[in-house]
Design an enzyme around this catalytic site. Sequence first.
Site, PDB file in Angstrom:
ATOM      1  N   HIS A   1      27.737  47.994  36.447  1.00 39.67           N
ATOM      2  CA  HIS A   1      27.104  47.355  37.608  1.00 39.67           C
ATOM      3  C   HIS A   1      26.467  48.345  38.581  1.00 39.67           C
ATOM      4  O   HIS A   1      25.791  47.939  39.511  1.00 39.67           O
ATOM      5  CB  HIS A   1      28.140  46.539  38.387  1.00 39.67           C
ATOM      6  CG  HIS A   1      29.091  47.396  39.173  1.00 39.67           C
ATOM      7  ND1 HIS A   1      30.152  48.022  38.583  1.00 39.67           N
ATOM      8  CD2 HIS A   1      29.108  47.761  40.467  1.00 39.67           C
ATOM      9  CE1 HIS A   1      30.798  48.720  39.489  1.00 39.67           C
ATOM     10  NE2 HIS A   1      30.190  48.599  40.645  1.00 39.67           N
TER      11      HIS A   1
HETATM   12  C1  UD1 Z   1      29.727  46.259  45.324  1.00 38.27           C
HETATM   13  C2  UD1 Z   1      30.162  47.602  45.908  1.00 38.27           C
HETATM   14  C3  UD1 Z   1      30.654  48.524  44.800  1.00 38.27           C
HETATM   15  C4  UD1 Z   1      31.696  47.844  43.938  1.00 38.27           C
HETATM   16  C5  UD1 Z   1      31.130  46.526  43.405  1.00 38.27           C
HETATM   17  C6  UD1 Z   1      32.122  45.803  42.538  1.00 38.27           C
HETATM   18  C7  UD1 Z   1      28.965  48.391  47.932  1.00 38.27           C
HETATM   19  C8  UD1 Z   1      27.968  49.351  48.430  1.00 38.27           C
HETATM   20  N1  UD1 Z   1      29.082  48.290  46.583  1.00 38.27           N
HETATM   21  O1  UD1 Z   1      28.564  46.504  44.535  1.00 38.27           O
HETATM   22  O2  UD1 Z   1      31.225  49.674  45.382  1.00 38.27           O
HETATM   23  O3  UD1 Z   1      32.042  48.691  42.855  1.00 38.27           O
HETATM   24  O4  UD1 Z   1      30.769  45.724  44.533  1.00 38.27           O
HETATM   25  O5  UD1 Z   1      31.647  44.589  42.089  1.00 38.27           O
HETATM   26  O6  UD1 Z   1      29.636  47.744  48.710  1.00 38.27           O
HETATM   27  N2  UD1 Z   1      26.169  38.921  43.681  1.00 38.27           N
HETATM   28  C9  UD1 Z   1      26.399  37.642  43.273  1.00 38.27           C
HETATM   29  N3  UD1 Z   1      27.605  37.091  43.551  1.00 38.27           N
HETATM   30  C10 UD1 Z   1      28.571  37.739  44.246  1.00 38.27           C
HETATM   31  C11 UD1 Z   1      28.302  39.055  44.668  1.00 38.27           C
HETATM   32  C12 UD1 Z   1      27.103  39.637  44.376  1.00 38.27           C
HETATM   33  O7  UD1 Z   1      25.581  37.007  42.648  1.00 38.27           O
HETATM   34  O8  UD1 Z   1      29.637  37.164  44.471  1.00 38.27           O
HETATM   35  C13 UD1 Z   1      24.872  39.532  43.375  1.00 38.27           C
HETATM   36  C14 UD1 Z   1      23.949  39.462  44.556  1.00 38.27           C
HETATM   37  O9  UD1 Z   1      22.693  39.102  44.135  1.00 38.27           O
HETATM   38  C15 UD1 Z   1      23.891  40.880  45.077  1.00 38.27           C
HETATM   39  C16 UD1 Z   1      24.240  41.704  43.856  1.00 38.27           C
HETATM   40  O10 UD1 Z   1      25.053  40.885  43.026  1.00 38.27           O
HETATM   41  O11 UD1 Z   1      22.675  41.207  45.635  1.00 38.27           O
HETATM   42  C17 UD1 Z   1      24.951  42.957  44.215  1.00 38.27           C
HETATM   43  O12 UD1 Z   1      26.073  42.671  45.060  1.00 38.27           O
HETATM   44  P1  UD1 Z   1      26.497  43.697  46.227  1.00 38.27           P
HETATM   45  O13 UD1 Z   1      27.729  43.214  46.891  1.00 38.27           O
HETATM   46  O14 UD1 Z   1      25.331  44.017  47.068  1.00 38.27           O
HETATM   47  O15 UD1 Z   1      26.846  45.025  45.478  1.00 38.27           O
HETATM   48  P2  UD1 Z   1      27.595  45.283  44.102  1.00 38.27           P
HETATM   49  O16 UD1 Z   1      26.609  45.811  43.145  1.00 38.27           O
HETATM   50  O17 UD1 Z   1      28.443  44.110  43.682  1.00 38.27           O
END
Ligand code: UD1
Length: 388
Positions: free
Chosen positions: A227
């Site tokens: 991820h």
């Molecule tokens: C975040 C953390 C990372 C951790 C990871 C575990 C930061 C900077 N990064 O990264 O350290 O290892 O979580 O999962 O805080 N999304 C969904 N559903 C959700 C959550 C996210 O669809 O419940 C999608 C959204 O479109 C979002 C993307 O995933 O834009 C990324 O989510 P985000 O929380 O921004 O960062 P992660 O890549 O999950």
Amino acid sequence: MKIVSVVGARPNFMKIAPFIHAIESYNKSAQEKLEHILVHTGQHYDDKMSRVFFQALNIPEADVNLGIGSGSHAEQVGQTMIAFEKVIQQERPDWVVVVGDVNATCACSITAKKENVRCAHIEAGLRSRDMAMPEEVNRLVTDRLSDLLLAPDRLSVDNLRQEGVPDSQIKFVGNVMIDTLEAQREKAACLDPETIVKNNLLLDNAELPDALSRDLEQGRYALMTMHRPSNVDVLESLQGILDFLLTEVAEERTLLWPVHPRAVQRMQEFGLWDRVVESRNLVLLDPLGYHDLLRLNMTACVMLTDSGGLQEECCVLGTPCLTMRWNTERPVTLKEHGGASILVGNDIQRMRSAYADALRDGRRAERPELWDGHAAPRILQAILTAAH
Ligand code: UD1
């Protein structure tokens, strides 16, 4: 004493559960009970990324949900700070406890200190020295501001000392993730891998590998997660990794992949999705619950991942781990420090050779110092001691 603790994203939930249980157990016999307020920033909001972990790990429902959701880093951090400031002003806690290195960790530690509230950081001192990694920025800011730095291993303690943190603020407590692993491993061991796979298929019409049952029964399957923006947001990196996975790993064994929402989005945007979906032996799964992933990790012949938490779990479970990164903030999990993980970046040659070594050497469990399942009571004790 009043404690506000904060979670935001999936890897936080495994870290807060044992801390909350330590508070509950302390309160059973304490004359002066601790008041605890759990805040969920809402960074991860899908049921499968959040709610299922609360249920599985017996975490009480959050007292406050800030509902932050997706967004750029500045949006997530900024909105969390604005919302969390109101909570702090209303509750006036004695301590704010933050865990890990996600945007919620950084945002809430800054807010706590601006409100002159003491802050404790669980999982302090980890350093990848890679400033392109958003989590590294979060770690540096959080550790610089926190009053109490709760370190999971001695290398992290050394990092903090080198940065000039006084010894009085550092406590080597062990790894709280392993508290959760030890508390849940018996339950996970009872689960059937084939049922897990069949109950969690990402696509309804997925064709399963012919050798699925055999591979699962004999521990011949590979398991992966991915991820990190450095892997999934960059076409060349993602393509290189997928080439190796699809043409070499999935060529000879079942490859199970619980896919993070971010990776799905990118593969679709880059036009790689059809190739992945059509790949023989690759089984795409929804994000898995804690026990399901733990169970699959217990008997996989190899893990390929860019997750930090899985590097740690592989170390204690003994799963050979190919870490698809060029650096790690968790060097204690690396082979050269006695662990199970090897850094392969996105380089196919390296992956190929580490993969062959992993299959040859097999599983071998290692337990770094104080990764004993009792970090949380030590953490609570450290906070209580620092309070006086
Ligand atoms: C975040 C953390 C990372 C951790 C990871 C575990 C930061 C900077 N990064 O990264 O350290 O290892 O979580 O999962 O805080 N999304 C969904 N559903 C959700 C959550 C996210 O669809 O419940 C999608 C959204 O479109 C979002 C993307 O995933 O834009 C990324 O989510 P985000 O929380 O921004 O960062 P992660 O890549 O999950």
